[in-house]
Design a protein around this motif. Structure first.
Motif, PDB file in Angstrom:
ATOM      1  N   UNK A 212       0.852  -1.211   0.000  1.00  0.00           N
ATOM      2  CA  UNK A 212       0.000   0.000   0.000  1.00  0.00           C
ATOM      3  C   UNK A 212       0.878   1.248   0.000  1.00  0.00           C
ATOM      4  N   UNK A 213       2.003   1.169   0.713  1.00  0.00           N
ATOM      5  CA  UNK A 213       2.926   2.317   0.716  1.00  0.00           C
ATOM      6  C   UNK A 213       3.492   2.557  -0.668  1.00  0.00           C
ATOM      7  N   UNK A 214       3.885   1.471  -1.307  1.00  0.00           N
ATOM      8  CA  UNK A 214       4.472   1.533  -2.642  1.00  0.00           C
ATOM      9  C   UNK A 214       3.470   2.107  -3.646  1.00  0.00           C
ATOM     10  N   UNK A 215       2.246   1.552  -3.628  1.00  0.00           N
ATOM     11  CA  UNK A 215       1.252   2.035  -4.584  1.00  0.00           C
ATOM     12  C   UNK A 215       0.769   3.435  -4.247  1.00  0.00           C
ATOM     13  N   UNK A 216       0.791   3.762  -2.938  1.00  0.00           N
ATOM     14  CA  UNK A 216       0.429   5.134  -2.543  1.00  0.00           C
ATOM     15  C   UNK A 216       1.402   6.124  -3.161  1.00  0.00           C
ATOM     16  N   UNK A 217       2.702   5.790  -3.103  1.00  0.00           N
ATOM     17  CA  UNK A 217       3.735   6.663  -3.674  1.00  0.00           C
ATOM     18  C   UNK A 217       3.564   6.765  -5.185  1.00  0.00           C
ATOM     19  N   UNK A 218       3.339   5.601  -5.812  1.00  0.00           N
ATOM     20  CA  UNK A 218       3.133   5.600  -7.272  1.00  0.00           C
ATOM     21  C   UNK A 218       1.925   6.454  -7.648  1.00  0.00           C
ATOM     22  N   UNK A 219       0.843   6.304  -6.875  1.00  0.00           N
ATOM     23  CA  UNK A 219      -0.383   7.050  -7.173  1.00  0.00           C
ATOM     24  C   UNK A 219      -0.126   8.547  -7.058  1.00  0.00           C
TER      25      UNK A 219
END
Ligand SMILES: [Zn+2]
Length: 212
Positions: free
Chosen positions: A36-43
């Motif tokens: 979720x952290x990774x995709x949050x950053x990507x988003x």
């Protein structure tokens, strides 16, 4: 962020089927948290890119950025970025910006690193060191485009693939780069965003009217 038990079980299944990994609950929680952290950053990055795309529709020439320091997306040098500029060809230092504006560097190479080489690339990819490259330029065998600084001295030297492919014995053209493909993806996201925004506005207008 709270992740539902249902989603955690889905993730457990993915790890099991795709990665043949049986995760204990703590590992599963950690994996979900990292994802979720990774995709949050990507988003967040994608949102910024979509914002820039929409702004470029209104300001197609781009805009000035006055960062103290930064990395030019063309020459790749970390330098003072005062008077730098952002447009659809990326974030450029003032010297690269001027070179593109004056046609020293064609804008078509800005988002595709396969379309040009630096002195370092000539050495790494073709074993041509800088002194040899300079003598090849003098002999007219290699063609260089020189980006000048404010003092009129070379800031960065570019060897266009299309001008040097024969000497270097390589293909003249390259496929679209990841950056170019990503730019196209951002354009699709931006259209999708606009469509959803218009739909929401319509629903909002309908609601507002029905209240009158
Ligand atoms: Zn630059």
């Amino acid at each position: 962020m709270k992740i539902s038990q249902e989603k955690l079980e889905e993730l457990r299944k993915i790890f099991k089927e795709d990665f043949k990994a049986e995760l204990i609950d703590q590992e599963l929680h950690d994996a979900a948290f990292n994802l979720t952290g990774f995709y949050g950053t990507l988003a967040k990055m994608a949102t910024k890119d979509i914002d820039n795309h929409l702004r470029l529709e209104k300001e197609p020439g781009g805009w000035a950025i006055n960062d103290e320091w930064g990395t030019c997306s063309f020459c790749g040098l970390y330098m003072s970025m005062q008077e730098s500029w952002f447009d659809k060809f990326g974030y450029k230092c003032k010297f690269c910006l001027r070179a593109v504006n004056e046609g020293i560097i064609p804008s078509s190479v800005c988002r595709n690193k396969g379309r040009w080489f630096s002195f370092e690339d000539l050495k790494d990819k073709f074993g041509i060191n800088q002194n040899t490259a300079r003598s090849l330029i003098r002999k007219g065998e290699l063609r260089a485009r020189v980006i000048l600084n404010d003092a009129g001295k070379p800031h960065f030297t570019v060897f266009l693939r299309e001008e040097n492919y024969q000497f270097l014995k390589i293909e003249k053209d390259v496929p679209p780069s990841e950056m170019e493909e990503y730019d196209q993806q951002v354009a699709v996201w931006a259209e999708d965003f606009k469509r959803r925004r218009d739909e929401e506005n319509k629903i909002y207008e309908k609601k507002a009217k029905s209240k009158i």
